[in-house]
Motif scaffolding. Structure first.
Motif, PDB file in Angstrom:
ATOM      1  N   ALA A 341      25.861  49.085  40.699  1.00 42.50           N
ATOM      2  CA  ALA A 341      26.022  48.377  41.972  1.00 42.50           C
ATOM      3  C   ALA A 341      25.648  49.356  43.063  1.00 42.50           C
ATOM      4  N   GLU A 342      25.646  48.902  44.288  1.00 45.43           N
ATOM      5  CA  GLU A 342      25.292  49.784  45.393  1.00 45.43           C
ATOM      6  C   GLU A 342      26.282  50.947  45.470  1.00 45.43           C
ATOM      7  N   LEU A 367      36.489  48.949  45.908  1.00 48.75           N
ATOM      8  CA  LEU A 367      36.539  47.673  45.201  1.00 48.75           C
ATOM      9  C   LEU A 367      35.221  47.399  44.474  1.00 48.75           C
ATOM     10  N   ARG A 368      34.101  47.793  45.074  1.00 49.73           N
ATOM     11  CA  ARG A 368      32.809  47.567  44.425  1.00 49.73           C
ATOM     12  C   ARG A 368      32.706  48.385  43.142  1.00 49.73           C
ATOM     13  N   ALA A 369      33.139  49.649  43.212  1.00 47.42           N
ATOM     14  CA  ALA A 369      33.106  50.505  42.028  1.00 47.42           C
ATOM     15  C   ALA A 369      34.049  49.980  40.945  1.00 47.42           C
ATOM     16  N   ALA A 370      35.242  49.545  41.353  1.00 46.15           N
ATOM     17  CA  ALA A 370      36.211  49.023  40.388  1.00 46.15           C
ATOM     18  C   ALA A 370      35.685  47.758  39.717  1.00 46.15           C
ATOM     19  N   ALA A 371      35.108  46.853  40.510  1.00 48.00           N
ATOM     20  CA  ALA A 371      34.579  45.615  39.945  1.00 48.00           C
ATOM     21  C   ALA A 371      33.421  45.906  39.000  1.00 48.00           C
ATOM     22  N   TRP A 399      39.658  41.234  55.689  1.00 49.50           N
ATOM     23  CA  TRP A 399      38.621  41.891  54.905  1.00 49.50           C
ATOM     24  C   TRP A 399      37.282  41.176  55.097  1.00 49.50           C
ATOM     25  N   PRO A 400      36.180  41.919  54.980  1.00 49.47           N
ATOM     26  CA  PRO A 400      34.879  41.240  54.921  1.00 49.47           C
ATOM     27  C   PRO A 400      34.753  40.453  53.621  1.00 49.47           C
ATOM     28  N   ALA A 401      33.866  39.468  53.632  1.00 51.71           N
ATOM     29  CA  ALA A 401      33.714  38.591  52.471  1.00 51.71           C
ATOM     30  C   ALA A 401      33.393  39.384  51.214  1.00 51.71           C
ATOM     31  N   GLU A 402      32.581  40.440  51.348  1.00 49.11           N
ATOM     32  CA  GLU A 402      32.200  41.216  50.164  1.00 49.11           C
ATOM     33  C   GLU A 402      33.421  41.841  49.493  1.00 49.11           C
ATOM     34  N   ALA A 403      34.354  42.356  50.274  1.00 50.38           N
ATOM     35  CA  ALA A 403      35.545  42.990  49.703  1.00 50.38           C
ATOM     36  C   ALA A 403      36.376  41.971  48.928  1.00 50.38           C
ATOM     37  N   ARG A 404      36.560  40.790  49.525  1.00 54.70           N
ATOM     38  CA  ARG A 404      37.323  39.754  48.832  1.00 54.70           C
ATOM     39  C   ARG A 404      36.634  39.342  47.534  1.00 54.70           C
ATOM     40  N   GLU A 405      35.319  39.213  47.570  1.00 50.40           N
ATOM     41  CA  GLU A 405      34.574  38.827  46.368  1.00 50.40           C
ATOM     42  C   GLU A 405      34.664  39.900  45.288  1.00 50.40           C
ATOM     43  N   GLU A 406      34.630  41.170  45.689  1.00 50.90           N
ATOM     44  CA  GLU A 406      34.742  42.236  44.692  1.00 50.90           C
ATOM     45  C   GLU A 406      36.139  42.252  44.068  1.00 50.90           C
ATOM     46  N   LEU A 407      37.178  41.976  44.873  1.00 52.52           N
ATOM     47  CA  LEU A 407      38.528  41.882  44.319  1.00 52.52           C
ATOM     48  C   LEU A 407      38.603  40.766  43.291  1.00 52.52           C
ATOM     49  N   VAL A 408      38.040  39.612  43.608  1.00 57.19           N
ATOM     50  CA  VAL A 408      38.056  38.489  42.678  1.00 57.19           C
ATOM     51  C   VAL A 408      37.269  38.837  41.406  1.00 57.19           C
ATOM     52  N   THR A 409      36.146  39.516  41.562  1.00 58.10           N
ATOM     53  CA  THR A 409      35.363  39.932  40.405  1.00 58.10           C
ATOM     54  C   THR A 409      36.165  40.880  39.518  1.00 58.10           C
TER      55      THR A 409
END
Length: 842
Positions: A341-342, A367-371, A399-409
């Motif tokens: 991921a980025e 969150l991106r790294a964890a997901a 939170w920005p939408a990306e953070a919420r989406e990464e948490l859900v992922t």
């Protein structure tokens, strides 16, 4: 007595001097924790050295023999009731003198009642035994000189450490296997209500294993918090020894308050939380360390092949650089990095940060790294997590939408979520992302049905919910609802009520709109509604269905609540879910869904009996006596481990009896006499059609559909049960007397003191009957006692719904007056009080 005088008296070889000094040390309040353990070790060292010198008969210049402390005593970690691990090391020149000295050493220790683990060996014998027995080798790694020939002891330490490092590639996998086997037997210390501080995973044994790994020079454990965690467990063990007077490592429930007081803590919950936090640190360090050991050993296995390739292509590889790895010409392994991921890449089986990653400028990166790690099924590098914890900026609110989406992922990644979440939690990132998490972190659940702490249960629920996301239209709300459904357990009062407020606040903070936040709040507020209603209420009663429909409001929320209910129950433990409970919840959801869609009439017809139930009812009516049938039941219930495997439901017992009084206590009593455990029980009245009863009475038959299991041995024959039931109904079988005789002959063992029973009236639960709820400790004959009490109260049991959760009975009885009407409010309260007093009586 001064410290010098105390030491002098302890140095005397006489046991009495050491015993008195030891007692003073353990009973004085000035020294606790590491200072007391060190002082106890020093006191014991002086005494044993005195015994050694007196026994050897040569105060000065003793050669060829030494006394060595090994294991926990070698580390100086003497708890009040610890055993003494001692090695009498000698050069083999005078075996007779060594044997005589051993007797002069061991017998005084035994005379004081101290546990002793002793051995007498030469250096060669010690090394050979260590090579054959891993536990001996681990003990020798902590060898410490006490008395005698210092050079002999130094030679032992040098040889043992050299052997350990030379044999590490072989011995470390053995050590890991030993740790894994122990964890399988003892469980996870941080989740157990009565943990073994030493043997359970994350306990003192694992901390010692990490020291052994470090001594091998192959890998080292993360040091952050490890020493403090070990100290915490040792302090708790000290207090446990002092409060019990026994050499025990199991922190039993009945000892926890006293141990907490010994340590100056508020209560047993605070004690357990400290123990769980310490165990979590050690468990995480063990995971990281063993992963590193595996990586190093794999690297060593590959290295010879790489050297051969380097020789064959030396001219080319000497200058080659692959990607951003290192030059191969020098024989170093290339570190290949694959993007995930980025700012996130995979390297050597772990997820690490890309070289260009800037956590200080990218608050979503944790969150991106964890997901990405969870989705790839890979562990997060501890170094990457540490860097994220140190450098990442807080997320904005909302939170920005990306953070919420990464948490859900992350939450939707299934089983890999657990390890990744624990890596974030080890560095404090979870509490920074979700501050309300701190109140449930490592929080014990004093309920035998639950197998996890609150925080681990929430993650396990998300893992279970991930398998159900295809069953709902809003998987994101399901997963976040799973994470938050018990978040209120960190606050006083009803955790569902407290959790509703917290969930709405968290949902808004992480970026859900007002409508979605309201749905999440409803899920948390009513996460127990479906299973409680389905197992304790009459689903044929319109009031039951209407109350659930009013609470959930919409079809979408009902769909989410259904999935959350199953995930929550599966994550609780084996006793919380079964295909029977699942079928009841599904039936309730179907009825509520129909009502919300406008398809359910206000007065639905009662559920039609099956062909077998109708046959038994007709036979009972025509014969005028009880008729019953026994059959084994199992249904295919998919699980994570065994998809489609049949789940045993015990034995179904169907009984039909012409409507009469005292049926419930009679049936329950007969089952108790035959040592049959009632897992679930339902009772209802069936009215036969006119063409069957020929106008003789109203054709009412009581139908009992129960699930039973044999407490010991096999099930009795149906004919014997029926014969005893006939006798119970006509009064010729003294059930109470039989049960009392059995209890007198085989008294049950005294166990933990169970909380007292509680009997309540559920207000407005039914328009047709009064619902009385009973919560009590499950015990043989409990249902018989309840039935007798209700019979004496003069009420009629219209239907009942009985279930057992672990050691807890959770029963609901729909009762009416003799005329079939709900009880007046005052009478209902009186019946509940009488029933509770009856159950409280011994």
């Amino acid at each position: 007595m001064t410290g010098t005088e105390e030491r002098t008296s302890a140095e005397s070889p006489e046991p009495g001097g050491y015993a008195a000094a030891r007692l003073r040390l353990l009973t004085e309040g000035a020294r606790t924790g590491p200072p007391r353990r060190a002082a106890l070790a020093e006191l014991t060292d002086d005494w044993l050295a005195g015994l050694f010198t007196a026994g050897a008969g040569r105060p000065q210049g003793i050669s060829g023999i030494s006394l060595v402390a090994v294991g926990g005593y070698g580390r100086g970690e003497l708890s009040p009731r610890s055993d003494l691990d001692l090695l009498l090391l000698h050069d083999g020149s005078d075996p007779t003198a060594v044997a005589a000295l051993a007797d002069r050493l061991w017998y005084p220790v035994w005379d004081l009642g101290l546990d002793l683990d002793h051995s007498v060996r030469t250096l060669a014998e010690a090394r050979r035994t260590a090579g054959e027995d891993l536990k001996v080798q681990l003990g020798l790694l902590d060898a410490r000189h006490l008395a005698g020939d210092l050079g002999l002891t130094a030679g032992l330490r040098t040889a043992v450490l050299a052997d350990w490092r030379n044999q590490a590639p072989k011995r470390l996998p053995e050590l890991k296997e030993l740790c894994d086997e122990r964890a399988e037997r003892q469980g996870e210390l941080r989740f157990l209500l009565e943990p073994d501080l030493k043997e359970a995973r994350g306990g003192l044994r694992d901390a010692t294993a990490l020291r052994a790994v470090a001594a091998s020079w192959l890998a080292d454990a993360p040091r952050e918090g490890l020493a403090e965690a070990r100290r915490t467990l040792l302090d708790v063990r000290d207090a446990l020894h002092l409060s019990t007077g026994r050499a025990t490592d199991r922190l039993a429930l009945q000892e926890q308050d006293q141990v907490a007081a010994e340590l100056g803590l508020l209560d047993a919950d605070v004690l357990l939380r400290q123990v769980y936090e310490a165990a979590g640190v050690i468990s995480y360090a063990a995971d990281v360390t063993w992963r590193e050991v595996g990586r190093v050993l794999r690297s060593r296995a590959v290295r010879p092949r790489l050297r051969k390739m380097a020789r064959e292509r030396s001219d080319f590889l000497r200058r080659a650089v692959v990607g951003d790895g290192r030059a191969l010409g020098g024989g170093k392994q290339v570190a290949e990095r694959s993007p995930l991921a980025e700012g996130v890449v995979e390297q050597d089986g772990e997820v690490v940060l890309a070289r260009a990653a800037r956590p200080e400028r990218d608050p979503v990166l944790p969150l991106r790294a964890a997901a990405a790690a969870a989705q790839a099924g890979l562990p997060l590098s501890p170094y990457a997590v540490r860097r994220l914890a140190a450098a990442a900026r807080p997320l904005p609110t909302p939170w920005p939408a990306e953070a919420r989406e990464e948490l859900v992922t992350l939450l939707g990644s299934g089983r890999p979520t657990v390890e990744v979440w624990e890596a974030l939690e080890a560095e404090g990132l979870i509490s920074r992302l979700l501050p309300d998490w701190e109140r449930v972190r490592c929080r014990p659940q004093r309920n035998a049905v639950h197998i996890w702490t609150v925080d681990r249960h929430l993650i396990e629920t998300a893992v279970r919910a991930a398998a159900l996301t295809r069953h709902v239209h809003r998987p994101d709300l399901l997963l976040v609802g799973a994470l938050l459904h018990d978040i209120g357990k960190g606050w006083p009062g009803d955790h569902s009520v407290a959790g509703e407020i917290i969930a709405k606040d968290v949902a808004t903070r992480i970026g859900f709109d007002a409508e979605d936040a309201a749905v999440l709040a409803t899920l948390v507020r009513h996460h127990l509604l479906l299973v409680d209603t389905a197992t304790r209420r009459d689903l044929d009663d319109p009031a039951t269905v209407r109350s659930v429909a009013d609470a959930v409001g919409t079809q979408g929320t009902l769909e989410l609540l259904h999935a959350l209910t199953e995930a929550d129950a599966l994550a609780t433990g084996p006793a919380a879910w079964s295909s029977w409970r699942g079928s009841l919840v599904a039936d309730l959801v179907r009825r509520v869904g129909a009502l919300l869609a406008g398809d359910l009439p206000d007065e639905p017809a009662p559920t039609a009996p099956t062909a077998e139930q109708e046959r038994l009812a007709i036979e009972a009516f025509r014969t005028g006596g009880p008729v019953l049938a026994l059959r084994a039941r199992s249904e295919p219930v998919p699980t994570e481990e065994t998809p489609g495997a049949p789940e045993p439901l015990g034995v179904e017992l169907l009984i039909a009896v012409p409507d009469q009084s005292a049926v419930l206590p009679a049936v329950a009593g007969v089952l108790a006499v035959h040592r049959l455990t009632v897992r679930t029980a339902e009772l209802r009245t069936l009215r036969l059609p006119q063409d069957v009863n020929d106008g003789d009475g109203d054709g009412s038959v009581l139908l009992l559909d129960w699930r039973v299991a044999a407490e010991y041995g096999s099930l009795p024959e149906a004919a014997r049960l029926r014969a005893d039931l006939v006798r119970a109904l006509d009064g010729s079988l003294d059930i109470g007397g039989r049960l009392a005789e059995r209890d007198a002959a085989y008294p049950r063992r005294r166990g933990l003191l169970a909380p007292p029973p509680r009997v309540t009236v559920a207000p407005a639960a039914s328009h047709h009957a009064t619902v009385i709820e009973v919560r009590a400790q499950d015990a043989p004959g409990l249902l018989h006692r309840i039935g007798m009490a209700l019979e004496k109260a003069g009420v009629r049991v219209r239907s009942m719904h009985v279930s057992t959760l672990g050691a807890n009975a959770v029963d609901a009885f729909y009762v009416t007056t003799g005329a079939g009407e709900p009880l007046p409010e005052q009478d209902a309260g009186s019946v509940a009080r009488v029933l509770e007093e009856t159950l409280r009586a011994p």
